[in-house]
Design a protein around this motif. Structure first.
Motif: not given
Lengths: 266, 309
Positions: A24, A69, A111, A141
């Motif tokens: 993502r 997100v 992030y 991630d």
């Protein structure tokens, strides 16, 4: 008459390339540059939808690392090479170096790694050795590890579930690096509880620390007050604060605000 | 040093600068910081009965003469706001700014606002140009509505009450008189102007999510000065001049038009939360240099007749 500040002007770029980073997250490289400092951010506008802040991953060419997100970032992920991106900025103060550092520790959670990539390159250009801690939930991630190692930065990875690197939070690896000695300053971007823990750790060890705060943002120009952390306007007074200053604000690591201005627990 | 002490009804300010509503006034801590920066008074972000998310972003856009904004009254609602501001203990008095859909709701919110110990005065805003159901978009900018709403609020509070008007309405004198006759202690002149629109030519779209927004900043100043001048001739209660004040000279111009105090908003973008303290020092320096002992000596001197104070 006060003339319009260039940073407040909307600038339209086209997307030069898109790199998928994981399930993502994508890195968007634009077809132009912006004069900006590591730690600064832009307000990216999608006409008839909304406008959101994104920290800068690279200034030349202008690059953003964006996780899908929510409604807005999902829409950004639908864009293709050649499509327009319109934004204003750069805003905020950016990470600051004193000029005396020889080795710095960068700690990115989730992030939060993108602005630290931009900052690591600045450190390297100034002959400062950056060590990067990347903290993530799991192996999937872990972001931008290869980008850092390709620049010659030593990377320490931590994952919550131990699927890659050290099992545990980024603060565990950060503590080990600090205990090993030789770190002149710490720079962090990530979940606020992580940064609050790091700021307290650095305070105890008497090591200067800077943290990058994130808040719901409205105007981005220091007026609307939606992004305040205590008495500080994150958009205009930050987003980078010395750890000790952040610790003076009751909200730091505790409370954030939603679009209405109501407080919510972090 | 000139004596900058400013009185508005029973409210005493250390200087004539007032942080305008909607400028960082979301948190108690940011208002305290503005107070520490030297403000004469601080105003909360305008509060409604229920929580409001406001308009989507962009809520504010810059142009060469200042800014347009269409925030859409985002606020956490009066009950949350009472909690938020209960800890306010800044030196600058706290003005609670409220908005509502009609006179009855105004009265209800005013009753709650009045109950807050930290609340030194109440401001009612009848002039927002960019929120459906409120302000000029709800027809609150007429003499009759102004009188009804001011009266409803007056019945709920004995604290000083100011009414904030729109600079984009012609019948200003009548509206100001209506507020005064219904018991207002001051006129805040006034809100942002317009609404206006900014279109981004690369995208061919209005920038603001609400498309239109109120104009603030330097471009608003001459309009605001004229409105203050007109209102000063219409009423006896003090006028708070708000619109485009970036420095001491702007403030002095507004005071010569008739303002007893000045509202400061957009200048916080240019100069930060300490802007108000700095503007007060600039007013002081000018008064000193021109041999004036207090702002009272220059308030309203632009009018043909002798100033009334």
């Amino acid at each position: 008459m006060i003339n319009m500040d260039e940073k407040n002007a909307y600038k339209t770029f086209r997307i030069a390339s898109i790199r998928p980073d994981n399930y993502r997250v994508k890195t968007f490289t634009l077809d132009g540059a912006l004069e900006a400092k590591p730690g600064q951010f832009c307000m990216v506008w999608i006409p008839r939808l909304n406008e959101k802040p994104f920290s800068i991953m690279n200034a030349d060419p202008l690059t953003f690392n964006i996780a899908a997100v929510g409604e807005f970032s999902n829409k950004l992920h639908e864009l293709a090479v050649g499509d327009k991106i319109t934004l204003r900025g750069p805003y905020g103060n950016g990470f600051a170096l004193t000029g005396k550092e020889k080795k710095v520790l960068l700690v990115g959670g989730g992030y939060g790694v993108a602005p630290l990539y931009f900052f690591a390159k600045k450190c390297l250009a100034q002959k400062i050795e950056p060590v990067m801690v990347i903290g993530a939930r799991n192996e999937q991630d872990v972001l931008l590890e290869k980008d850092f190692t390709e620049e010659g930065v030593r990377v320490v990875v931590t994952t919550d579930d131990g699927s890659k690197g050290i099992k545990g939070f980024a603060t565990v690896a950060a503590q080990a690096e600090l205990d090993a000695g030789g770190v002149d300053a710490v720079f962090a971007c990530g979940p606020e509880k992580m940064m609050a823990a790091l700021a307290r750790l650095c305070k105890d060890k008497n090591i200067p620390c800077q943290v990058s705060l994130e808040r719901y943002m409205g105007c981005g120009m220091g007026i609307c007050g939606k992004c305040v952390c205590g008495g500080q306007r994150v958009c205009a007074d930050g987003p980078i604060f010395p750890g000790e200053e952040a610790l003076k604000e009751n909200d730091f690591g505790q409370k954030s605000r939603d679009a209405s201005g109501a407080t919510k627990t972090l | 040093m000139a004596d900058l002490t400013t009185k508005i009804a029973s409210l005493t300010l250390r200087n004539p600068t007032i942080l305008a509503s909607g400028i960082t006034g979301v948190s108690c801590d940011s208002l305290k910081r503005t107070s520490e920066g030297g403000a004469g008074a601080v105003t909360s972000k305008s509060v409604t009965m229920e929580a409001r998310k406001g308009h989507n972003n962009p809520i504010m856009v810059a142009f060469e003469g200042g800014f347009l904004n269409a925030v859409g009254y985002s606020n956490p609602g009066i009950d949350h706001a009472l909690q938020e501001f209960s800890a306010y203990d800044g030196e600058a008095p706290f003005i609670f700014s409220i908005v509502a859909k009609d006179a009855e709701e105004f009265g209800e919110i005013a009753r709650k606002a009045d109950s807050l110990q930290a609340c030194a005065a109440i401001e009612i805003v009848l002039s927002c140009p960019h929120t459906p159901g409120y302000g000029t978009m709800a027809g609150q900018g007429t003499p009759q509505a102004t009188q009804d709403i001011t009266r409803a609020v007056r019945q709920q509070t004995k604290k000083p009450l100011s009414v904030k008007l729109s600079p984009s309405i012609q019948a200003l004198g009548d509206i100001a008189k209506a507020a005064e006759s219904a018991g207002a202690n001051a006129i805040n002149m006034g809100n942002t102007a317009g609404p206006g629109m900014v279109i981004d030519i690369e995208r061919g779209q209005p920038v603001l999510a609400f498309k239109v927004g109120g104009i603030s900043g330097p471009a608003l100043k001459p309009l605001a000065v004229r409105c203050v001048y007109d209102v000063f001739e219409s009423v006896k209660i003090p006028v708070i001049g708000t619109g485009g004040i970036s420095n001491g000279k702007d403030a002095l111009e507004m005071m010569m038009a008739g303002a007893t105090a000045v509202g400061v908003g957009t200048a916080v973008h240019y100069r930060g939360p300490q802007a108000l303290g700095e503007i007060a020092r600039e007013i002081d320096a000018w008064l000193d240099a021109h041999g004036h002992a207090s702002p009272g000596e220059i308030i309203g001197i632009a009018h043909e007749n002798e100033p009334r104070k």
